[in-house]
Write an enzyme that holds these catalytic residues in place. Structure first.
Site, PDB file in Angstrom:
ATOM      1  N   HIS A  44      22.604   6.908  -0.629  1.00 33.68           N
ATOM      2  CA  HIS A  44      21.597   7.561   0.133  1.00 33.68           C
ATOM      3  C   HIS A  44      22.227   7.941   1.716  1.00 33.68           C
ATOM      4  O   HIS A  44      21.861   7.232   2.476  1.00 33.68           O
ATOM      5  CB  HIS A  44      20.378   7.020   0.266  1.00 33.68           C
ATOM      6  CG  HIS A  44      19.719   6.595  -0.858  1.00 33.68           C
ATOM      7  ND1 HIS A  44      18.547   7.402  -1.886  1.00 33.68           N
ATOM      8  CD2 HIS A  44      19.919   5.687  -1.839  1.00 33.68           C
ATOM      9  CE1 HIS A  44      18.230   6.713  -2.759  1.00 33.68           C
ATOM     10  NE2 HIS A  44      19.211   5.904  -2.949  1.00 33.68           N
ATOM     11  N   HIS A  93      19.402  13.459  -0.129  1.00 30.61           N
ATOM     12  CA  HIS A  93      18.805  12.220  -0.010  1.00 30.61           C
ATOM     13  C   HIS A  93      19.340  11.049  -0.868  1.00 30.61           C
ATOM     14  O   HIS A  93      19.424  10.032  -0.453  1.00 30.61           O
ATOM     15  CB  HIS A  93      17.239  12.480  -0.253  1.00 30.61           C
ATOM     16  CG  HIS A  93      16.169  11.226  -0.181  1.00 30.61           C
ATOM     17  ND1 HIS A  93      16.539  10.069  -0.658  1.00 30.61           N
ATOM     18  CD2 HIS A  93      15.078  11.117   0.691  1.00 30.61           C
ATOM     19  CE1 HIS A  93      15.600   8.967  -0.239  1.00 30.61           C
ATOM     20  NE2 HIS A  93      14.751   9.735   0.687  1.00 30.61           N
ATOM     21  N   GLU A 118      -4.534  -8.038  -0.436  1.00 29.17           N
ATOM     22  CA  GLU A 118      -3.712  -9.219  -0.802  1.00 29.17           C
ATOM     23  C   GLU A 118      -2.132  -8.827  -0.774  1.00 29.17           C
ATOM     24  O   GLU A 118      -1.444 -10.076  -0.403  1.00 29.17           O
ATOM     25  CB  GLU A 118      -3.914  -9.586  -2.492  1.00 29.17           C
ATOM     26  CG  GLU A 118      -4.997 -10.283  -2.702  1.00 29.17           C
ATOM     27  CD  GLU A 118      -6.369  -9.249  -2.900  1.00 29.17           C
ATOM     28  OE1 GLU A 118      -7.399  -9.403  -3.092  1.00 29.17           O
ATOM     29  OE2 GLU A 118      -6.083  -7.759  -2.712  1.00 29.17           O
ATOM     30  N   HIS A 151     -12.200 -10.852 -13.624  1.00 24.60           N
ATOM     31  CA  HIS A 151     -11.477 -12.011 -12.646  1.00 24.60           C
ATOM     32  C   HIS A 151     -11.022 -13.199 -13.454  1.00 24.60           C
ATOM     33  O   HIS A 151     -10.984 -14.060 -12.681  1.00 24.60           O
ATOM     34  CB  HIS A 151     -12.997 -12.308 -11.779  1.00 24.60           C
ATOM     35  CG  HIS A 151     -13.338 -11.572 -10.835  1.00 24.60           C
ATOM     36  ND1 HIS A 151     -13.167 -10.094 -10.897  1.00 24.60           N
ATOM     37  CD2 HIS A 151     -13.536 -11.671  -9.483  1.00 24.60           C
ATOM     38  CE1 HIS A 151     -13.685  -9.417  -9.992  1.00 24.60           C
ATOM     39  NE2 HIS A 151     -13.798 -10.453  -8.813  1.00 24.60           N
TER      40      HIS A 151
END
Length: 678
Positions: A30, A264, A413, A475
């Site tokens: 890149h 890029h 998280e 859960h």
């Protein structure tokens, strides 16, 4: 700051030339972003970043965290100017065995402060490092203070983790954190305006950041912005630098080829630009582009001498502090070198037949009184995953007050986990974090990076099985243990299992598991804990705490007989179920061996003789797991079966689920009879 703009620009062009040449030679990479961002990297390293040329891992050095790892040619090139890499090493970019891999891999001795690649994680690690710095300064004073710099791209800004990192850094007022946003309006497959029209400056200001907007290719503007950022206290700074992708790139006819999406992710020669003409445009020799120009070498040599003087002055202040505070200085040295204080593990007591999360809480309470350099975090669940046990002897980290050691991360998280990586990468501070086991899914990109970087982060995952009960299948972890144990099978770059995963069977094993986690300073450790109470494993010798040390082998026999008809293998909550079933069959004269195997990976590291002594190769084996049967299949032997769960959970009280899913002593006995008879 008085800068020679012409010389500074010449040095940036040198970086651009080297970066483009690295990609061209490797035939992959890149170049565009590295060429556009070179001005900031050059000003930072030639004038602002304070490191010790003779001691690259000095604890009080400034850190630079690269977020877009694909811009590694920029980092390697500026580090080559600083003497950390040779031209020959740059030539080996992306080649087998080279020290210049496609994306940077953690190597502080060479100035690479973080492994980077997955966008968003690099700058979030910088937030963690900035927290660690403030944490240590709160305890030992400004003699070890330093700045943390980060570099982020449009992609990193777009990654969702940037919200968590921006929110937490602003909320905590991390004035020691300075981030440059390389806003070049180009990304890999589109222009930025095809996917993004947000007001980035307004967003960061809303998070209480100091925001400065500049021409990111103007070295004088960059220097001015960095000066102002270093003077800003109480707020992190975002420098929005409007840069040009592929700065200096031209076509074969000499036409400007900057700002193109095509530069890029491929060599200039494949993008529509002309590599040789670009090198020439940058002031280099296309026949010999692998050069550090004399005036640039002199600029960086001068900077090295300036740094030696600066570091000498800072070390003098530090030395004076150590003479005045010998005990604190020894404590800091212990922290930096990872020396643990003595902990009386046998003194930790837990109520009989408790949930393993409660045993973990008791351990954390003890650690909070003994370990002065540990930060524990939770994603808005500390009173449920029981990491709040650590709060027994400390307080929460707050804006302007880093004397506490508990970080309330909020519902984030992944951000929390990456911040823990940054804390661990910084050095001198240990990191642990907790949430429900099912939400480890949100954390896995960070866990993988911790394993790759060999960081000893501790993960505390409670609510380990379908016995979460009424919360239902959203859960209830079923497949999560099988997933996380894959990292037990994966070797890290040092050739060792990349993670230690422990699912303890009772309180005694939980205490041993924490002991193992604290001793493990080379890989991440997972502790998978129950929400519901579990029966303590019956002791054979009368001292269960000592028997539980068998967990250090990954697996061990907890119940045995002379000639077992079957060996039962389990971990976590299912071990006590096996013990109950074995006791029933024993009354009928059927001998059963029960094996607790909290760490499958560690067990597989043991000698063949030990493993076969625990789980006979030719004997009948029945595994019990509340997760996918594949969790235990690797160790069941030739004549083994695994009873597990092959569906998502359900919403009901956990005892009802035990009954419905067959995790009862009656069904366990039935399954054992079937394998014995068949």
């Amino acid at each position: 700051m008085d800068l020679d703009a012409k010389l500074i620009s010449r040095a940036a062009d040198n970086i651009r030339m080297l970066a483009a040449s690295m990609v061209e030679t490797a035939k992959s990479g890149h170049p565009g972003g590295a060429m556009g961002g070179a001005d900031f990297a050059n000003v930072l390293y030639s004038s602002f970043l304070v490191t010790d040329p003779d001691d690259p891992t000095w604890i009080a050095r400034d850190r630079f965290f690269l977020d877009p790892g694909h811009m590694s040619p920029m980092l390697y090139s500026v580090l080559a100017l600083s003497g950390k890499y040779t031209i020959d090493e740059l030539k080996q970019f992306r080649q087998w065995g080279s020290v210049t891999p496609g994306h940077p891999e953690l190597d502080p001795s060479r100035g690479v402060e973080n492994t980077s690649g997955p966008l968003g994680q690099g700058h979030t690690m910088a937030v963690g490092a900035a927290i660690a710095e403030r944490f240590l300064v709160a305890r030992f004073g400004e003699a070890i203070a330093h700045k943390t710099y980060a570099f982020i791209s449009d992609g990193g800004i777009q990654e969702e983790i940037s919200q968590g990192a921006g929110r937490i850094a602003g909320h905590l007022g991390l004035g020691n954190l300075i981030m440059f946003y390389d806003a070049n309006e180009v990304q890999l497959s589109t222009m930025v305006d095809a996917v993004d029209t947000e007001d980035v400056a307004a967003k960061y200001r809303a998070w209480q950041w100091n925001v400065i907007e500049i021409d990111g290719n103007d070295p004088l503007a960059i220097a001015d912005a960095l000066t102002k950022a270093n003077e800003c206290n109480g707020r992190p700074t975002l420098i929005i630098g409007h840069t040009r992708m592929g700065l200096g790139a031209v076509t074969a006819s000499g036409e400007n080829f900057e700002g193109k999406c095509s530069t890029h992710g491929q060599p200039l020669s494949k993008s529509g630009a002309d590599y040789a003409k670009t090198v020439e445009n940058l002031g280099g020799d296309p026949q010999d582009p692998w050069q550090i120009w004399p005036e640039v070498a002199a600029l960086y040599a001068k900077r090295q001498e300036e740094l030696r003087m600066t570091v000498k002055e800072r070390r003098a202040v530090y030395d004076a502090w150590t003479k005045e505070n010998p005990d604190a200085a020894q404590q800091l040295d212990n922290y930096i070198n990872g020396r643990l204080p003595k902990i009386d593990w046998d003194s930790i007591t837990v109520k009989a037949n408790s949930a393993t999360r409660n045993a973990s809480s008791a351990v954390l309470a003890e650690l909070s009184s003994k370990i002065g350099n540990m930060i524990v975090s939770s994603a808005d669940l500390c009173n449920s995953d029981k990491t709040d046990g650590f709060l027994k002897h400390t307080t929460e980290i707050r804006r302007g007050d880093f004397s506490g050691a508990f970080l309330q991360a909020g519902v984030a998280e992944l951000t929390m986990a990456v911040i823990m990586n940054g804390i661990a990468v910084h050095g001198g501070v240990m990191a642990a974090c907790g949430t429900f086991f099912v939400f480890s899914d949100y954390m896995k990109p960070a866990i993988r990076m911790a394993a790759l970087m060999e960081l000893p982060v501790k993960y505390v995952w409670s609510h380990d099985a379908f016995r979460v009960g009424e919360d239902g299948p959203t859960h209830e972890p079923v497949e999560q243990e099988a997933q996380i144990r894959l990292l037990e099978q994966m070797n890290n770059l040092s050739g060792h299992p990349s993670m230690l995963v422990l699912r303890p069977a009772d309180s005694a094993e939980t205490i041993v598991a924490w002991q193992m986690a604290m001793e493990n300073d080379s890989t991440p450790t997972a502790l998978i804990l129950s929400r519901q109470d579990v029966n303590d494993i019956p002791s054979v010798t009368g001292v269960r705490a000592h028997e539980a040390q068998g967990a250090r082998h990954g697996g061990y026999v907890i119940c045995d007989c002379a000639e077992p008809a079957v060996t039962l293998v389990a971990n976590g909550s299912e071990v006590s179920l096996c013990c109950e079933a074995a006791a029933r069959l024993s009354e009928e004269g059927i001998g059963v061996r029960v094996v607790s195997i909290p760490s499958i990976g560690l067990f597989n590291e043991q000698s063949k003789e030990y493993r076969e002594g625990v789980i006979p190769v030719h004997g009948k084996v029945l595994g019990f797991t509340a997760g996918l049967p594949s969790t235990l299949r690797a160790i069941k032997g030739w004549h083994g079966e695994v009873y597990g769960l092959e569906r998502f959970g359900a919403s009901a009280p956990y005892k009802v689920l035990d009954e419905k899913f067959g995790f009862t002593a009656d069904n366990a006995v039935l399954q054992i009879r079937n394998i014995i008879e068949n």
